[in-house]
Write a protein that holds these residues in place. Structure first.
Motif, PDB file in Angstrom:
ATOM      1  N   GLY A  42      57.870  80.422  38.094  1.00 40.08           N
ATOM      2  CA  GLY A  42      57.856  79.038  37.659  1.00 40.08           C
ATOM      3  C   GLY A  42      57.078  78.152  38.613  1.00 40.08           C
ATOM      4  N   GLY A  43      57.120  76.850  38.360  1.00 42.11           N
ATOM      5  CA  GLY A  43      56.551  75.869  39.250  1.00 42.11           C
ATOM      6  C   GLY A  43      55.045  75.953  39.407  1.00 42.11           C
ATOM      7  N   ALA A 134      58.840  75.017  51.986  1.00 46.99           N
ATOM      8  CA  ALA A 134      58.840  75.406  50.578  1.00 46.99           C
ATOM      9  C   ALA A 134      57.477  75.995  50.253  1.00 46.99           C
ATOM     10  CB  ALA A 134      59.140  74.207  49.680  1.00 46.99           C
ATOM     11  N   LEU A 135      57.399  76.723  49.143  1.00 49.16           N
ATOM     12  CA  LEU A 135      56.122  77.266  48.698  1.00 49.16           C
ATOM     13  C   LEU A 135      55.705  76.666  47.367  1.00 49.16           C
ATOM     14  CD1 LEU A 135      56.481  81.082  49.555  1.00 49.16           C
ATOM     15  CD2 LEU A 135      55.233  79.327  50.819  1.00 49.16           C
ATOM     16  N   ASP A 136      56.477  75.714  46.887  1.00 49.26           N
ATOM     17  CA  ASP A 136      56.247  75.162  45.557  1.00 49.26           C
ATOM     18  C   ASP A 136      56.493  73.655  45.581  1.00 49.26           C
ATOM     19  OD1 ASP A 136      56.422  74.466  42.751  1.00 49.26           O
ATOM     20  OD2 ASP A 136      56.630  76.607  42.351  1.00 49.26           O
ATOM     21  N   GLY A 137      55.478  72.878  45.227  1.00 52.42           N
ATOM     22  CA  GLY A 137      55.590  71.434  45.267  1.00 52.42           C
ATOM     23  C   GLY A 137      56.580  70.846  44.283  1.00 52.42           C
ATOM     24  N   THR A 138      56.874  71.560  43.203  1.00 53.35           N
ATOM     25  CA  THR A 138      57.819  71.021  42.225  1.00 53.35           C
ATOM     26  C   THR A 138      59.212  70.855  42.828  1.00 53.35           C
ATOM     27  OG1 THR A 138      58.235  73.259  41.386  1.00 53.35           O
ATOM     28  CG2 THR A 138      56.589  71.935  40.230  1.00 53.35           C
ATOM     29  N   GLU A 139      59.518  71.640  43.867  1.00 57.33           N
ATOM     30  CA  GLU A 139      60.814  71.494  44.531  1.00 57.33           C
ATOM     31  C   GLU A 139      60.923  70.125  45.212  1.00 57.33           C
ATOM     32  OE1 GLU A 139      61.162  74.791  47.162  1.00 57.33           O
ATOM     33  OE2 GLU A 139      61.052  76.284  45.562  1.00 57.33           O
ATOM     34  N   ILE A 140      59.806  69.605  45.705  1.00 56.89           N
ATOM     35  CA  ILE A 140      59.795  68.286  46.332  1.00 56.89           C
ATOM     36  C   ILE A 140      60.143  67.217  45.304  1.00 56.89           C
ATOM     37  CG2 ILE A 140      58.338  66.571  47.466  1.00 56.89           C
ATOM     38  CD1 ILE A 140      56.723  68.902  48.654  1.00 56.89           C
ATOM     39  N   ILE A 141      59.513  67.293  44.130  1.00 55.61           N
ATOM     40  CA  ILE A 141      59.792  66.328  43.068  1.00 55.61           C
ATOM     41  C   ILE A 141      61.243  66.450  42.616  1.00 55.61           C
ATOM     42  CG2 ILE A 141      59.149  65.560  40.755  1.00 55.61           C
ATOM     43  CD1 ILE A 141      57.049  65.072  42.912  1.00 55.61           C
ATOM     44  N   ALA A 142      61.729  67.687  42.532  1.00 53.51           N
ATOM     45  CA  ALA A 142      63.110  67.913  42.096  1.00 53.51           C
ATOM     46  C   ALA A 142      64.100  67.264  43.055  1.00 53.51           C
ATOM     47  CB  ALA A 142      63.386  69.409  41.990  1.00 53.51           C
ATOM     48  N   ILE A 143      63.827  67.368  44.359  1.00 51.98           N
ATOM     49  CA  ILE A 143      64.705  66.760  45.366  1.00 51.98           C
ATOM     50  C   ILE A 143      64.725  65.238  45.206  1.00 51.98           C
ATOM     51  CG2 ILE A 143      64.968  66.319  47.841  1.00 51.98           C
ATOM     52  CD1 ILE A 143      63.815  69.156  48.310  1.00 51.98           C
ATOM     53  N   LEU A 144      63.561  64.655  44.989  1.00 55.52           N
ATOM     54  CA  LEU A 144      63.472  63.199  44.861  1.00 55.52           C
ATOM     55  C   LEU A 144      64.117  62.700  43.571  1.00 55.52           C
ATOM     56  CD1 LEU A 144      59.800  62.685  46.122  1.00 55.52           C
ATOM     57  CD2 LEU A 144      61.927  62.313  47.382  1.00 55.52           C
ATOM     58  N   VAL A 145      63.898  63.422  42.468  1.00 59.67           N
ATOM     59  CA  VAL A 145      64.495  63.031  41.186  1.00 59.67           C
ATOM     60  C   VAL A 145      66.010  63.117  41.238  1.00 59.67           C
ATOM     61  CG1 VAL A 145      64.742  63.688  38.749  1.00 59.67           C
ATOM     62  CG2 VAL A 145      62.476  63.623  39.803  1.00 59.67           C
ATOM     63  N   SER A 152      70.635  67.698  38.790  1.00 60.59           N
ATOM     64  CA  SER A 152      70.564  68.501  40.013  1.00 60.59           C
ATOM     65  C   SER A 152      69.151  69.045  40.202  1.00 60.59           C
ATOM     66  CB  SER A 152      71.551  69.670  39.947  1.00 60.59           C
ATOM     67  OG  SER A 152      71.136  70.627  38.991  1.00 60.59           O
ATOM     68  N   VAL A 153      68.870  69.498  41.416  1.00 61.27           N
ATOM     69  CA  VAL A 153      67.563  70.095  41.709  1.00 61.27           C
ATOM     70  C   VAL A 153      67.312  71.304  40.807  1.00 61.27           C
ATOM     71  CG1 VAL A 153      66.189  71.283  43.460  1.00 61.27           C
ATOM     72  CG2 VAL A 153      67.554  69.290  44.096  1.00 61.27           C
ATOM     73  N   GLY A 154      68.333  72.158  40.662  1.00 60.44           N
ATOM     74  CA  GLY A 154      68.203  73.359  39.838  1.00 60.44           C
ATOM     75  C   GLY A 154      67.939  73.035  38.377  1.00 60.44           C
ATOM     76  N   GLN A 155      68.608  72.011  37.844  1.00 61.87           N
ATOM     77  CA  GLN A 155      68.414  71.620  36.449  1.00 61.87           C
ATOM     78  C   GLN A 155      66.996  71.100  36.212  1.00 61.87           C
ATOM     79  OE1 GLN A 155      71.616  68.799  36.153  1.00 61.87           O
ATOM     80  NE2 GLN A 155      73.035  70.285  35.259  1.00 61.87           N
ATOM     81  N   PHE A 156      66.503  70.297  37.135  1.00 57.72           N
ATOM     82  CA  PHE A 156      65.146  69.755  36.985  1.00 57.72           C
ATOM     83  C   PHE A 156      64.113  70.881  37.007  1.00 57.72           C
ATOM     84  CE2 PHE A 156      61.155  68.155  38.688  1.00 57.72           C
ATOM     85  CZ  PHE A 156      60.932  67.030  37.905  1.00 57.72           C
ATOM     86  N   ILE A 157      64.246  71.797  37.961  1.00 65.37           N
ATOM     87  CA  ILE A 157      63.300  72.909  38.072  1.00 65.37           C
ATOM     88  C   ILE A 157      63.363  73.790  36.835  1.00 65.37           C
ATOM     89  CG2 ILE A 157      62.774  75.018  39.363  1.00 65.37           C
ATOM     90  CD1 ILE A 157      63.586  73.562  41.899  1.00 65.37           C
ATOM     91  N   ASN A 161      60.250  74.643  34.406  1.00 66.60           N
ATOM     92  CA  ASN A 161      59.834  76.031  34.213  1.00 66.60           C
ATOM     93  C   ASN A 161      59.858  76.455  32.752  1.00 66.60           C
ATOM     94  OD1 ASN A 161      59.316  76.452  36.910  1.00 66.60           O
ATOM     95  ND2 ASN A 161      61.332  77.251  37.368  1.00 66.60           N
ATOM     96  N   VAL A 162      60.808  75.958  31.991  1.00 68.17           N
ATOM     97  CA  VAL A 162      60.829  76.256  30.551  1.00 68.17           C
ATOM     98  C   VAL A 162      59.540  75.747  29.910  1.00 68.17           C
ATOM     99  CG1 VAL A 162      61.924  75.655  28.354  1.00 68.17           C
ATOM    100  CG2 VAL A 162      63.333  76.366  30.287  1.00 68.17           C
ATOM    101  N   PHE A 163      59.135  74.533  30.298  1.00 75.50           N
ATOM    102  CA  PHE A 163      57.871  73.979  29.785  1.00 75.50           C
ATOM    103  C   PHE A 163      56.690  74.869  30.178  1.00 75.50           C
ATOM    104  CE2 PHE A 163      54.101  71.398  30.802  1.00 75.50           C
ATOM    105  CZ  PHE A 163      53.799  70.910  29.535  1.00 75.50           C
ATOM    106  N   ILE A 164      56.668  75.343  31.428  1.00 70.42           N
ATOM    107  CA  ILE A 164      55.569  76.194  31.910  1.00 70.42           C
ATOM    108  C   ILE A 164      55.530  77.518  31.152  1.00 70.42           C
ATOM    109  CG2 ILE A 164      54.732  77.522  33.897  1.00 70.42           C
ATOM    110  CD1 ILE A 164      55.757  75.234  35.669  1.00 70.42           C
ATOM    111  N   PHE A 165      56.697  78.125  30.914  1.00 68.92           N
ATOM    112  CA  PHE A 165      56.739  79.398  30.204  1.00 68.92           C
ATOM    113  C   PHE A 165      56.270  79.243  28.751  1.00 68.92           C
ATOM    114  CE2 PHE A 165      60.385  80.524  33.266  1.00 68.92           C
ATOM    115  CZ  PHE A 165      59.477  81.000  34.202  1.00 68.92           C
ATOM    116  N   ILE A 166      56.639  78.138  28.107  1.00 69.35           N
ATOM    117  CA  ILE A 166      56.176  77.879  26.739  1.00 69.35           C
ATOM    118  C   ILE A 166      54.669  77.673  26.734  1.00 69.35           C
ATOM    119  CG2 ILE A 166      56.251  76.226  24.828  1.00 69.35           C
ATOM    120  CD1 ILE A 166      59.195  75.757  25.499  1.00 69.35           C
TER     121      ILE A 166
END
Length: 288
Positions: A42-43, A134-145, A152-157, A161-166
């Motif tokens: 993901g990410g 971290a190795l993935d910038g989306t984790e930074i956005i998840a922390i801020l959101v 939660s961070v996990g829910q945002f990620i 990732n669901v969007f990326i997989f689609i």
């Protein structure tokens, strides 16, 4: 002062070594198992794989380019140290994937590539996160959101990732490989938890009973584990109460339940997960 400065330098060197090892392990999982079999993580890593397939450019370029906006946000909102650790990890990951891309994949079996690749990738990412990067910038956005929204961070990620997989299924790969990618993400996520938090599951236990001394003595005798009395007061009775607080392993939890049930079946027992326990010679089992 010199001693403190030396300790800081040695700690920073240790951090950079761990980030290097983690990023190289993650790169091995990607290039030996996942990328050759069209399986995504993901990410930003997933987006980099998609961009590489669409443009023909190497994935390592996109790992840096797509992370740059997130790193800038991280620098402004989180701090320099975390951002520099993350930038270093991303650069090492990019260089490692560029180098390993020239080697043959270990297997072309999709199931094996999914499971083994995810375990290796999750181990590498977990080492980096444990070190403070971290190795993935989306984790930074998840922390801020997560700080501003009830997400939660996990829910945002997961949503990202669901969007990326689609997107991958529609533009580049098949729905089959997209589903394998979801399995990869789940396994890698669990491996990150294991590396960051450890295999041992500690439980913090709070016991409110009318017989605190008897319970504490019995637990001390059977577990050899120290505990603490917290002085409390009943809201209705206004009477002072001794509240027992201790930390035990998952295996020891059944003994705690048995002791409490035997001495005071009406006692209130609250159990919570504890991911990290340090100090007071805890590993030796001596009293806190």
């Amino acid at each position: 002062m010199a001693t403190i400065k030396k300790k800081r330098i040695l700690r920073e060197v240790r951090f950079l070594v761990m980030i290097t090892i983690g990023a190289m392990i993650a790169a091995a999982g990607l290039e030996f198992f996942l990328v050759p079999n069209d399986i995504l993580d993901g990410g930003v890593i997933g987006l980099s794989i998609i961009a590489s397939e669409l443009t023909g450019w190497t994935m390592s370029i996109f790992l840096i380019l797509l992370n740059l906006p997130f790193l800038y946000i991280g620098y402004r909102k989180i701090g320099m140290k975390f951002t520099m650790h993350t930038l270093y990890g991303v650069v090492v990951l990019s260089l490692s994937t560029a180098y390993l891309h020239h080697f043959e994949p270990v297997t072309d079996d999709l199931f094996l590539a999914t499971v083994i690749g995810a375990v290796i990738l999750g181990t590498g990412v977990g080492l980096v996160i444990r070190t403070g990067g971290a190795l993935d910038g989306t984790e930074i956005i998840a922390i801020l959101v997560s700080k501003k929204r009830p997400v939660s961070v996990g829910q945002f990620i997961m949503v990202v990732n669901v969007f990326i997989f689609i997107l991958a299924a529609l533009l580049v790969f098949s729905w089959e490989t997209a589903m394998y990618s979801i399995i990869t993400y789940y396994i890698a996520y669990k491996m990150i938890d294991i590396v960051v938090e450890g295999l041992e599951e500690w439980k913090s236990v709070t016991i409110i009973s009318e017989k605190p001394e008897e319970i504490a003595d019995s637990l001390l005798d059977q577990l050899g584990r120290g505990m603490t009395y917290i002085q409390g007061e009943g809201v209705f009775s206004k009477q002072p109460k001794k509240i027992i607080y201790t930390i035990v392993s998952r295996i020891e939890l059944s003994t705690v339940r048995s002791v409490v049930d035997e001495i005071d079946p009406n006692a209130l027992v609250a159990i919570e997960n504890t991911t990290d326990v340090r100090g007071s010679n805890f590993d030796t089992g001596s009293p806190h």
